[in-house]
Scaffold this active site. Sequence first.
Site, PDB file in Angstrom:
ATOM      1  N   ASP A  48       0.876  -1.055  -0.149  1.00 51.72           N
ATOM      2  CA  ASP A  48      -0.161  -0.119  -0.019  1.00 51.72           C
ATOM      3  C   ASP A  48       0.834   1.280  -0.111  1.00 51.72           C
ATOM      4  OD1 ASP A  48       1.012   0.444   2.689  1.00 51.72           O
ATOM      5  OD2 ASP A  48      -1.199   0.405   3.628  1.00 51.72           O
ATOM      6  N   CYS A 101       3.307  -3.011   4.087  1.00 52.36           N
ATOM      7  CA  CYS A 101       2.079  -2.007   4.261  1.00 52.36           C
ATOM      8  C   CYS A 101       3.111  -1.112   5.417  1.00 52.36           C
ATOM      9  CB  CYS A 101       1.116  -2.390   4.868  1.00 52.36           C
ATOM     10  SG  CYS A 101       0.944  -3.239   6.261  1.00 52.36           S
ATOM     11  N   THR A 131       3.120  -1.194   8.571  1.00 49.56           N
ATOM     12  CA  THR A 131       3.763  -2.115   9.303  1.00 49.56           C
ATOM     13  C   THR A 131       4.054  -3.449   9.210  1.00 49.56           C
ATOM     14  OG1 THR A 131       1.558  -2.639  10.255  1.00 49.56           O
ATOM     15  CG2 THR A 131       2.642  -0.813  11.479  1.00 49.56           C
ATOM     16  N   HIS A 189      11.139 -23.375   9.093  1.00 51.54           N
ATOM     17  CA  HIS A 189      10.345 -24.139   9.945  1.00 51.54           C
ATOM     18  C   HIS A 189       9.167 -23.856   9.582  1.00 51.54           C
ATOM     19  CE1 HIS A 189      13.218 -24.344  13.695  1.00 51.54           C
ATOM     20  NE2 HIS A 189      13.911 -24.868  12.719  1.00 51.54           N
ATOM     21  N   HIS A 229       8.782 -30.448  10.787  1.00 54.52           N
ATOM     22  CA  HIS A 229       8.275 -28.863  10.548  1.00 54.52           C
ATOM     23  C   HIS A 229       7.133 -29.132   9.397  1.00 54.52           C
ATOM     24  CE1 HIS A 229      11.335 -27.370  12.677  1.00 54.52           C
ATOM     25  NE2 HIS A 229      12.416 -27.656  12.084  1.00 54.52           N
TER      26      HIS A 229
HETATM   27  C1  RB5 Z   1      -2.006   2.694   6.357  1.00 53.74           C
HETATM   28  O1  RB5 Z   1      -1.955   3.876   7.044  1.00 53.74           O
HETATM   29  C2  RB5 Z   1      -1.591   1.613   7.339  1.00 53.74           C
HETATM   30  O2  RB5 Z   1      -2.584   1.575   8.200  1.00 53.74           O
HETATM   31  C3  RB5 Z   1      -1.220   0.481   6.630  1.00 53.74           C
HETATM   32  O3  RB5 Z   1      -0.012   0.802   5.874  1.00 53.74           O
HETATM   33  C4  RB5 Z   1      -0.672  -0.664   7.450  1.00 53.74           C
HETATM   34  O4  RB5 Z   1       0.410  -0.164   8.187  1.00 53.74           O
HETATM   35  C5  RB5 Z   1      -1.464  -1.374   8.184  1.00 53.74           C
HETATM   36  O5  RB5 Z   1      -1.481  -2.427   8.912  1.00 53.74           O
END
Ligand code: RB5
Length: 162
Positions: free
Chosen positions: A21, A78, A80, A111, A146
């Site tokens: 994203d 994304c 995170t 694993h 595994h």
């Molecule tokens: C977008 O702002 C953010 O929520 C997305 O990139 C991600 O971190 C979601 O898990």
Amino acid sequence: MSNVEISQSGVECVKIALGADHGGYELKEAIKIHLKNKGIEVLDTGTDSLESVDYPRYGFAVGEAVTTKSAELGIVICGTGLGISMAANKVPGIRAAVCTEAYSARMAREHNNANVLALGGRVTGVGLALDIVDVFLATKFAGGRHARRVELITAIERGEKL
Ligand code: RB5
């Protein structure tokens, strides 16, 4: 050059599916250049800019590319790595692992037979992320005990009770 082996012990990755994203867009572009420099073919499912988009679409696109064998492995990014990995993991057959360091990336392959690597574009710097990618792509599934455990994950996916 066509198919390039990443390491002596690693998988021969013909094609890697990438998806991100807006929070992962810049890291995706860096990974794309990195992979292409290694002669690895990339299937880029987007996004193509910093404009705000919904990460589940890209998690799904990469998951589908892997399960339909359009790509051997996938990388989703994304902000995170969390939301997009959750989305990818809803595609039957996908085992997406969020990794912030190389040890987990190695274990995810060795694993867990992870077939999608998830990264956080707002969490992990480019240099470390590229190391994580290299380790993930270079490591093979160990099989053995595994394999039994991964098969149990698949059993859950089929609706079985463990
Ligand atoms: C977008 O702002 C953010 O929520 C997305 O990139 C991600 O971190 C979601 O898990």
